[in-house]
Design a protein around this motif. Structure first.
Motif, mmCIF file in Angstrom:
data_model
loop_
_atom_site.group_PDB
_atom_site.id
_atom_site.type_symbol
_atom_site.label_atom_id
_atom_site.label_comp_id
_atom_site.label_asym_id
_atom_site.label_seq_id
_atom_site.Cartn_x
_atom_site.Cartn_y
_atom_site.Cartn_z
ATOM 1 N N SER A 50 -3.146 1.265 3.554
ATOM 2 C CA SER A 50 -3.170 -0.097 4.059
ATOM 3 C C SER A 50 -2.362 -0.996 3.143
ATOM 4 N N ILE A 51 -1.958 -2.130 3.697
ATOM 5 C CA ILE A 51 -1.188 -3.103 2.933
ATOM 6 C C ILE A 51 -1.639 -4.490 3.349
ATOM 7 N N THR A 52 -1.950 -5.318 2.356
ATOM 8 C CA THR A 52 -2.390 -6.672 2.645
ATOM 9 C C THR A 52 -1.198 -7.541 3.030
ATOM 10 N N ALA A 53 -1.502 -8.742 3.434
ATOM 11 C CA ALA A 53 -0.447 -9.662 3.827
ATOM 12 C C ALA A 53 0.526 -9.928 2.685
ATOM 13 N N ASN A 54 0.022 -9.907 1.456
ATOM 14 C CA ASN A 54 0.907 -10.184 0.321
ATOM 15 C C ASN A 54 1.421 -8.920 -0.351
ATOM 16 N N GLY A 55 1.159 -7.750 0.269
ATOM 17 C CA GLY A 55 1.800 -6.530 -0.195
ATOM 18 C C GLY A 55 0.973 -5.615 -1.083
ATOM 19 N N THR A 56 -0.270 -5.913 -1.300
ATOM 20 C CA THR A 56 -1.116 -5.016 -2.074
ATOM 21 C C THR A 56 -1.437 -3.780 -1.238
ATOM 22 N N THR A 57 -1.260 -2.613 -1.839
ATOM 23 C CA THR A 57 -1.421 -1.364 -1.093
ATOM 24 C C THR A 57 -2.610 -0.548 -1.593
ATOM 25 N N VAL A 58 -3.161 0.231 -0.685
ATOM 26 C CA VAL A 58 -4.259 1.142 -0.996
ATOM 27 C C VAL A 58 -3.971 2.447 -0.272
ATOM 28 N N TYR A 59 -4.220 3.567 -0.941
ATOM 29 C CA TYR A 59 -3.977 4.885 -0.355
ATOM 30 C C TYR A 59 -5.202 5.776 -0.521
ATOM 31 N N VAL A 60 -5.381 6.675 0.427
ATOM 32 C CA VAL A 60 -6.383 7.695 0.209
ATOM 33 C C VAL A 60 -5.790 8.732 -0.744
ATOM 34 N N ASP A 61 -6.664 9.461 -1.416
ATOM 35 C CA ASP A 61 -6.198 10.387 -2.445
ATOM 36 C C ASP A 61 -5.253 11.455 -1.900
ATOM 37 N N SER A 62 -5.479 11.878 -0.676
ATOM 38 C CA SER A 62 -4.700 12.992 -0.134
ATOM 39 C C SER A 62 -3.228 12.655 0.069
ATOM 40 N N ARG A 66 2.644 10.572 -2.442
ATOM 41 C CA ARG A 66 3.556 11.163 -1.451
ATOM 42 C C ARG A 66 3.956 10.166 -0.375
ATOM 43 N N PHE A 67 3.033 9.316 0.012
ATOM 44 C CA PHE A 67 3.280 8.344 1.076
ATOM 45 C C PHE A 67 3.392 6.944 0.466
ATOM 46 N N THR A 68 4.250 6.130 1.069
ATOM 47 C CA THR A 68 4.408 4.746 0.650
ATOM 48 C C THR A 68 4.392 3.850 1.881
ATOM 49 N N ILE A 69 3.478 2.890 1.876
ATOM 50 C CA ILE A 69 3.412 1.927 2.963
ATOM 51 C C ILE A 69 4.136 0.666 2.533
ATOM 52 N N SER A 70 4.831 0.053 3.487
ATOM 53 C CA SER A 70 5.531 -1.200 3.204
ATOM 54 C C SER A 70 5.564 -2.033 4.486
ATOM 55 N N ASP A 72 7.612 -5.584 6.525
ATOM 56 C CA ASP A 72 8.635 -6.616 6.606
ATOM 57 C C ASP A 72 8.067 -7.706 7.505
ATOM 58 N N ASN A 73 7.553 -8.743 6.902
ATOM 59 C CA ASN A 73 6.894 -9.793 7.684
ATOM 60 C C ASN A 73 7.861 -10.526 8.604
ATOM 61 N N ALA A 74 9.110 -10.623 8.200
ATOM 62 C CA ALA A 74 10.102 -11.315 9.029
ATOM 63 C C ALA A 74 10.351 -10.576 10.342
ATOM 64 N N LYS A 75 10.165 -9.259 10.298
ATOM 65 C CA LYS A 75 10.409 -8.439 11.494
ATOM 66 C C LYS A 75 9.115 -7.968 12.154
ATOM 67 N N SER A 76 7.984 -8.333 11.577
ATOM 68 C CA SER A 76 6.685 -7.859 12.076
ATOM 69 C C SER A 76 6.643 -6.343 12.153
ATOM 70 N N MET A 77 7.103 -5.729 11.075
ATOM 71 C CA MET A 77 7.177 -4.270 11.010
ATOM 72 C C MET A 77 6.378 -3.763 9.820
ATOM 73 N N VAL A 78 5.804 -2.604 9.996
ATOM 74 C CA VAL A 78 5.169 -1.893 8.887
ATOM 75 C C VAL A 78 5.701 -0.470 8.909
ATOM 76 N N TYR A 79 5.873 0.090 7.727
ATOM 77 C CA TYR A 79 6.507 1.396 7.583
ATOM 78 C C TYR A 79 5.607 2.332 6.787
ATOM 79 N N LEU A 80 5.825 3.624 7.005
ATOM 80 C CA LEU A 80 5.162 4.635 6.185
ATOM 81 C C LEU A 80 6.203 5.682 5.822
ATOM 82 N N GLN A 81 6.627 5.654 4.567
ATOM 83 C CA GLN A 81 7.536 6.673 4.052
ATOM 84 C C GLN A 81 6.702 7.859 3.591
#
Length: 115
Positions: A50-62, A66-70, A72-81
């Motif tokens: 998960s990612i908060t509105a200001n960009g703070t991220t939380v991941y499950v251990d698994s 390996r995964f990165t959430i990000s 782009d508020n200008a585009k209303s997009m969320v990504y998962l690398q």
């Protein structure tokens, strides 16, 4: 009404990478925490990141490391690398608001990791 469209899934070999994208509408995106979860075949939903509105991220251990959430508020997009994918990462991946609007709003995107 919340609406999301997930994309970017596909077939990849173990160790490979994919980048998932999620376009969201119907919410005040820049003020809404967002997240990704998945449903492996025959299993329950698994919360991933998960990612908060200001960009703070939380991941499950698994997926940590390996995964990165990000987002782009200008585009209303969320990504998962997703890097260094394992066969057990095979699932349908969904994005959602990570608040009282949490739910299944899109069709998801299938990720299949082959040995």
């Amino acid at each position: 009404q919340v609406h999301v469209t997930e994309s970017g899934g596909g077939l990849v070999q173990a160790g490979g990478s994919l980048r998932l994208s999620c376009a969201a509408s119907g919410i005040d995106f820049s003020a809404t925490p967002m997240g990704w979860y998945r449903q492996p075949p025959g299993k329950n939903n698994q919360l991933l990141a998960s990612i908060t509105a200001n960009g703070t991220t939380v991941y499950v251990d698994s997926v940590k490391g390996r995964f990165t959430i990000s987002r782009d508020n200008a585009k209303s997009m969320v990504y998962l690398q997703m890097n260094n994918l394992y066969t057990e990462d095979t699932a349908v991946y969904y994005c959602s608001p990570w608040d009282s609007n949490f739910g299944r709003w899109g069709q998801g995107t299938q990720v299949t990791v082959s040995p």
